[in-house]
Design a protein around this motif. Structure first.
Motif: not given
Length: 189
Positions: A23-27, A1-16
């Protein structure tokens, strides 16, 4: 199973961008944080690592999304390896499921930390050079020395309140009193 983790530092940054790549990597599951990579208490990372089982892979978009120091990254990689979990970074081409991937992970982590240290050194040198030329960093003062002196004279009148003077000068009362304290401590030197 692939589990993904995404992070941004500030509120004005986006995770998109990160989310799309994961998602494309199959998480099958993706956890996120909005916090500095230097922090150790990131609920999204804790959630991701708690869902990982032996044979699973933790996937991040880029290595620096996982941690800010070589020590952090190596410790996490060691913990994952001890549990039989692999790690993959999409943009860095790292997959610790292979010997070459483990080696590359350590090299990239060291380079990422060196890059941050170099940025810190250049910033410090730039600030010192600016100070040597008489430039002060930080936010510009709201009140000039002349305005502070004028405010002190106005406040000498017992009928004048700090709120009145602050309103006249267009600043908050706390700003006025902070400037007056700074002036009085300078005059004592």
């Amino acid at each position: 199973m692939h589990i993904g983790y995404a992070r941004v530092s500030t509120t004005d940054q986006r995770l998109d961008l990160q989310l799309d790549a994961l998602k494309r990597a199959g998480c099958e599951r993706i956890f996120t944080d909005q916090a500095s990579g230097a922090r150790n208490d990131r609920p999204g990372l804790e959630g991701a690592t708690s869902h990982l089982r032996a044979g699973d892979t933790l996937v991040v978009w880029k290595l620096d999304r996982l941690g800010r120091t070589v020590r952090q990254l190596v410790e996490l990689a060691s913990q994952l390896e001890g549990r039989g979990v692999h790690f993959a970074s999409l943009t860095d081409g790292i997959d610790t499921g292979t010997a070459a991937g483990r080696f590359f992970f350590h090299v990239m982590a060291a380079l990422a930390e060196m890059e941050r240290d170099l940025i810190r050194e250049r910033t410090k040198a730039g600030l010192e050079a600016a100070r040597a030329r008489g430039r002060q960093g930080g936010r510009p003062r709201k009140l000039t020395a002349r305005q502070v002196s004028h405010a002190a004279k106005l406040l000498a009148d017992p009928e004048t309140t700090g709120s009145d003077v602050a309103q006249t000068l267009g600043v908050a009362r706390s700003t006025l009193y902070r400037a007056l304290r700074a002036k009085s401590s300078l005059s004592k030197l």
